[in-house]
Every structure is written in C-alpha cells, then in structure tokens.
Enzyme design. Structure first.
Site, PDB file in Angstrom:
ATOM      1  N   GLU A  65      -3.548  48.827  31.006  1.00 56.44           N
ATOM      2  CA  GLU A  65      -2.619  47.906  31.659  1.00 56.44           C
ATOM      3  C   GLU A  65      -2.668  48.137  33.173  1.00 56.44           C
ATOM      4  O   GLU A  65      -3.241  49.125  33.640  1.00 56.44           O
ATOM      5  CB  GLU A  65      -1.208  48.153  31.120  1.00 56.44           C
ATOM      6  CG  GLU A  65      -1.056  47.912  29.616  1.00 56.44           C
ATOM      7  CD  GLU A  65      -1.217  46.443  29.206  1.00 56.44           C
ATOM      8  OE1 GLU A  65      -1.141  45.552  30.068  1.00 56.44           O
ATOM      9  OE2 GLU A  65      -1.441  46.198  28.001  1.00 56.44           O
TER      10      GLU A  65
ATOM     11  N   HIS B 249      -5.397  43.122  32.008  1.00 51.43           N
ATOM     12  CA  HIS B 249      -5.700  44.328  31.224  1.00 51.43           C
ATOM     13  C   HIS B 249      -7.038  44.214  30.500  1.00 51.43           C
ATOM     14  O   HIS B 249      -7.486  43.129  30.146  1.00 51.43           O
ATOM     15  CB  HIS B 249      -4.546  44.709  30.283  1.00 51.43           C
ATOM     16  CG  HIS B 249      -4.349  43.817  29.098  1.00 51.43           C
ATOM     17  ND1 HIS B 249      -3.123  43.614  28.520  1.00 51.43           N
ATOM     18  CD2 HIS B 249      -5.218  43.071  28.370  1.00 51.43           C
ATOM     19  CE1 HIS B 249      -3.261  42.798  27.495  1.00 51.43           C
ATOM     20  NE2 HIS B 249      -4.514  42.460  27.385  1.00 51.43           N
TER      21      HIS B 249
ATOM     22  N   ASP C  18      -9.501  49.686  21.318  1.00 53.35           N
ATOM     23  CA  ASP C  18      -8.110  50.119  21.427  1.00 53.35           C
ATOM     24  C   ASP C  18      -7.430  50.063  20.060  1.00 53.35           C
ATOM     25  O   ASP C  18      -7.942  49.444  19.126  1.00 53.35           O
ATOM     26  CB  ASP C  18      -7.339  49.316  22.488  1.00 53.35           C
ATOM     27  CG  ASP C  18      -7.436  47.804  22.297  1.00 53.35           C
ATOM     28  OD1 ASP C  18      -7.991  47.350  21.273  1.00 53.35           O
ATOM     29  OD2 ASP C  18      -6.960  47.072  23.177  1.00 53.35           O
TER      30      ASP C  18
ATOM     31  N   ASN D 212      -2.594  39.701  32.374  1.00 52.22           N
ATOM     32  CA  ASN D 212      -2.273  40.517  33.555  1.00 52.22           C
ATOM     33  C   ASN D 212      -3.481  41.331  34.018  1.00 52.22           C
ATOM     34  O   ASN D 212      -3.338  42.253  34.818  1.00 52.22           O
ATOM     35  CB  ASN D 212      -1.100  41.455  33.236  1.00 52.22           C
ATOM     36  CG  ASN D 212      -1.421  42.400  32.081  1.00 52.22           C
ATOM     37  OD1 ASN D 212      -2.522  42.367  31.537  1.00 52.22           O
ATOM     38  ND2 ASN D 212      -0.480  43.233  31.714  1.00 52.22           N
TER      39      ASN D 212
END
Ligand code: PGA
Length: 236
Positions: free
Chosen positions: A136, A131, A67, A129
């Site tokens: 996400e 991800h 990323d 969370n």
C-alpha cells in the site's frame, strides 16, 4: 518503462497471454507471479484456452503467490492462493508442488524465491491507490516479503466479499516492492477508465512511495500493458 496500448480489454489480455506463453517457450521452468482481482480474469481465460489447445505448456512452470491474507486455516477457500488455483492454476494443471505460498511466512518465501532462482515474469494489477499486491502507499521501494496491516480502505473494499467488515482479516502477506524489483521481467496490466487517473500518475507523477506503482519507472525491465480506456488520461 515501455508502454503498450491496446484498443480493448480482449486484445490487452491476448497480448499479456502471448508474453506468458513466449516466456514459457524460452524457459519452460519459468517462475511466474500473477495478480488477483478483476483485471487478470480475461488473461486467465486466454491462458487456460492456450493450455487446452496445447499452445502453452505450464508443466514445468513454478508460481509464486503475490499476496495473501494472514490467519486463514490451510485450504480456506477465501484465500487468494485458493482463488488463483480456482481461476487459473488448477485449470492449467499446475501441481500443488509448483505453487509457492506464504504458509511458512514471509522470510521463508524470500528463501524459496532464491532457491527457485529468482522471479522470471511478474504480472501485476494496479490498485486504485497505486498499490502492487498488498504494498500500500508508504511501502518502501526496497521492502521485502513481509506481514502487513491491511489499510482501512482495503478492509472496507473487501467487506462485501467477506460478508461484513469485521470478518475481513486485518493482516496479510505480500511480496515486497524490492522483491518484485529483482524480477527479470515485470508487466503492469491495466484496464478501464476507472484506472486512468492512477495510471497517469504512475506514468507521469512523482516517483514516490506515496504511489507504490511509480517504482516501476525506475526498473528498465518493467512494461505497462494497458487498454485505451486506461490510457485515456495519458493520451487525450
Ligand atoms: P482489480 O484490482 O484488478 O480488481 O482492479 C487491482 C488491484 O487492486 O490490485
């Protein structure tokens, strides 16, 4: 999804490093993906020392960037690719031509992965969370490499690193969950009690885009490597 538990962070990092090293022995021109963040720092130290001692040979390896922030000038030291170069790729002497980033956009990245023959080994960190990369919550399980809006949470948590919230890029690029799912082998690397809840949800909660990491349970080639602290909520 096979689970491997290690007593502490050091043994976790050594075990993941051993997987990378044996992958390279089996296939020297392996296509590898590494995560950014705190979790892989110890892994990178192991890999650099394996390179220095001659125990690992990265000379034919290819690395695909997981990323990246969008809108940075080439060579911006804040880029995730540059961070990975500083922490790992330069110390293991990987040439620039073997590093594949998002310079030409997400569609070019998918084509490049195809040209390289697919991803061989993907190491991932687990976001608080759920991800994976910048996938996400809400990311489709079949999503491909794409441009994404950073969530308010990501922007806030990156603010310290960038100096202030308004300096954090609003967009990024990520390999998609569907891109990652095609890898021959996937290792989710998880450390520390701060990850215990999200890891328990990932291993036992609903399989849903609400927790992107839960997709890994559908993938026979994925494994979790975690230390005891991270697995505490799973093995009371
Ligand atoms: P960390 O980040 O390794 O710094 O915990 C993981 C992530 O958010 O992907």
């Amino acid at each position: 999804m096979k689970q491997h538990m290690f007593p502490d962070y050091t043994s976790l990092c050594q075990a993941v490093a051993a997987e990378v090293i044996s992958q390279l022995k089996r296939k020297p021109h392996s296509v590898l993906v590494f995560p950014t963040g705190n979790t892989p720092i110890g892994l990178f130290k192991e890999l650099v020392s394996a390179h220095n001692s001659g125990a690992a040979n990265f000379s034919a390896a290819q690395v695909v960037i997981l990323d990246e922030y969008a809108g940075l000038m080439p060579g911006d030291p804040r880029s995730l690719a540059d961070w990975l170069k500083r922490e790992l790729l330069t110390p293991i002497a990987l040439p620039q031509s073997s590093i594949h980033g998002f310079e030409n956009g997400p569609d070019a990245m998918e084509k490049q992965i195809k040209r390289l023959g697919g991803l061989d080994l993907v190491i991932l960190g687990l976001g608080p969370n759920g991800h994976l990369g910048f996938n996400e919550p809400g990311s489709a399980f079949d999503s491909r490499a794409r441009r994404i809006d950073l969530t308010p949470d990501s922007i806030a948590s990156n603010a310290a690193y960038w100096g202030s919230e308004d300096r954090v890029p609003r967009q990024g690029f990520t390999l998609g969950l569907g891109t990652l799912a095609r890898a021959a082998s996937i290792i989710l690397m998880v450390s520390g009690s701060g990850k215990a809840d999200i890891l328990a949800k990932t291993l036992r909660g609903p399989i849903s885009p609400a927790n992107p990491a839960s997709v890994l349970r559908r993938l026979a080639q994925s494994q979790v490597f975690a230390d005891a602290a991270a697995l505490a909520a799973h093995c009371p």
